[in-house]
Design an enzyme around this catalytic site. Structure first.
Site, PDB file in Angstrom:
ATOM      1  N   PRO A   2       0.820  -1.209   0.000  1.00  0.00           N
ATOM      2  CA  PRO A   2       0.000   0.000   0.000  1.00  0.00           C
ATOM      3  C   PRO A   2       0.857   1.264   0.000  1.00  0.00           C
ATOM      4  O   PRO A   2       1.718   1.446   0.848  1.00  0.00           O
ATOM      5  CB  PRO A   2      -0.797  -0.119   1.306  1.00  0.00           C
ATOM      6  N   GLU A   3       0.616   2.099  -0.984  1.00  0.00           N
ATOM      7  CA  GLU A   3       1.187   3.439  -0.995  1.00  0.00           C
ATOM      8  C   GLU A   3       0.039   4.399  -0.689  1.00  0.00           C
ATOM      9  O   GLU A   3      -1.038   3.963  -0.314  1.00  0.00           O
ATOM     10  CB  GLU A   3       1.851   3.727  -2.351  1.00  0.00           C
ATOM     11  N   HIS A  93      -2.458 -14.904   9.944  1.00  0.00           N
ATOM     12  CA  HIS A  93      -1.735 -13.630  10.035  1.00  0.00           C
ATOM     13  C   HIS A  93      -2.615 -12.465  10.458  1.00  0.00           C
ATOM     14  O   HIS A  93      -2.240 -11.315  10.295  1.00  0.00           O
ATOM     15  CB  HIS A  93      -1.020 -13.278   8.733  1.00  0.00           C
ATOM     16  N   ARG A 112       3.602 -10.185   6.284  1.00  0.00           N
ATOM     17  CA  ARG A 112       5.034  -9.866   6.373  1.00  0.00           C
ATOM     18  C   ARG A 112       5.416  -9.089   7.617  1.00  0.00           C
ATOM     19  O   ARG A 112       6.587  -8.873   7.870  1.00  0.00           O
ATOM     20  CB  ARG A 112       5.481  -9.119   5.112  1.00  0.00           C
TER      21      ARG A 112
END
Length: 274
Positions: A2-3, A93, A112
């Site tokens: 995500p930017e 996760h 991550r």
DNA sequence: AAACGCGCCTGCGGGC
DNA sequence: TGCCCGCAGGCGCGTT
């Protein structure tokens, strides 16, 4: 990955559903993501408080509460923030769940674990330490040709690294850096101080256009980006250079070239960008 | 002081 | 088939 456009897409999707919802309790499945999770802060400042608004600073999402405290979330590389029914399977996760008064659950998931989740105690969001060094918002008037000129005119760094530097301008990751340099026809390897005033103006404009267009399209879904309701974005369909090594340039047909700058994949048209 | 490089973390795709 | 390797990359921090 995500930017800014992806984070903004999530913020816009969540805000209407979260406003005036009370957070009953918070559950953690990990003690640490990028940074330690301080559970006592959630007990003291988050649980039993109501959400008043969602804002964004760079790639951070800020959940504002009615006691003037705030939850600050960064999605890192693979983070997702979404609303789920209680009966929905808790995916692998999933690290944090906020239980809301209406029975829905706000879940933070991040395979991550580059993301983070912290609390700014009441009235301290304006002096939040992680924001202290951040540069200007690229979609604000503070990001303008004069500002960009000031930040580039003495810099020996490559221009791509400069626009990806959060101390200068926030929210610009690898995808949108590549795309905006293509539309302003600037070789990403150029030293920042070598840019003309005309090029600086073009870069400022194309960066704003690319980010705004990506927000309109609901972000870029390469592998796994999803909005708050699990839906992908569509800006990937319009990518001109990112991820398009050896494919034809949309302007001139020349094969897009790939190189590495600052350890990151860099894509450009050797004919259009110079 | 500015610039650069590293480590964190997991999933996935390619090669053999 | 299954394993290994490299890559994806935002951010803080250490080194030059």
């Amino acid at each position: 990955m995500p930017e800014l456009p992806e984070v903004e897409t999530i913020r816009r999707g969540l805000e209407p559903a979260l406003i005036s919802q009370k957070i009953i309790s918070t559950r953690f499945f990990v003690r640490k993501l990028r940074w330690d999770i301080v559970a006592s802060n959630f007990d003291n400042y988050v649980n039993q408080k109501s959400i008043t608004s969602l804002s964004r600073r760079g790639k951070y999402i800020i959940i504002h509460l009615d006691n003037e405290a705030a939850v600050v979330i960064h999605l890192g590389m693979s983070g997702r923030l979404g609303l789920f029914e209680q009966t929905a399977i808790v995916e692998k996760h999933t690290h944090v769940i906020f239980y809301l008064e209406n029975g829905m659950e706000l879940r933070f998931r991040d395979p991550r674990r580059f993301g983070s989740i912290e609390v700014a105690p009441p009235h301290l969001i304006s002096s939040y330490p992680r924001f202290a060094h951040l540069g200007v918002e690229p979609l604000s008037n503070n990001f303008n040709p004069q500002y960009l000129k000031k930040k580039t005119e003495k810099s020996d760094r490559g221009i791509k690294l400069v626009i990806m530097d959060a101390k200068i301008v926030v929210g610009v990751g690898n995808i949108y850096a590549n795309e905006s340099l293509f539309y302003s026809r600037i070789d990403p390897r150029r030293r920042a101080k070598s840019l003309s005033v005309k090029e600086i103006k073009a870069l400022e404009k194309s960066l704003k256009t690319v980010l705004n267009t990506a927000i309109e399209k609901g972000g870029t879904t390469l592998n796994d980006f999803r909005n708050a309701y699990g839906e992908p974005g569509f800006f990937q369909l319009e990518l001109a250079v990112y991820g398009r090594a050896d494919l034809p340039c949309p302007e001139c047909g020349t094969p897009i070239q790939k190189t590495v700058l600052g350890g990151r994949s860099t894509f450009f048209c050797p004919n259009c960008q110079n």
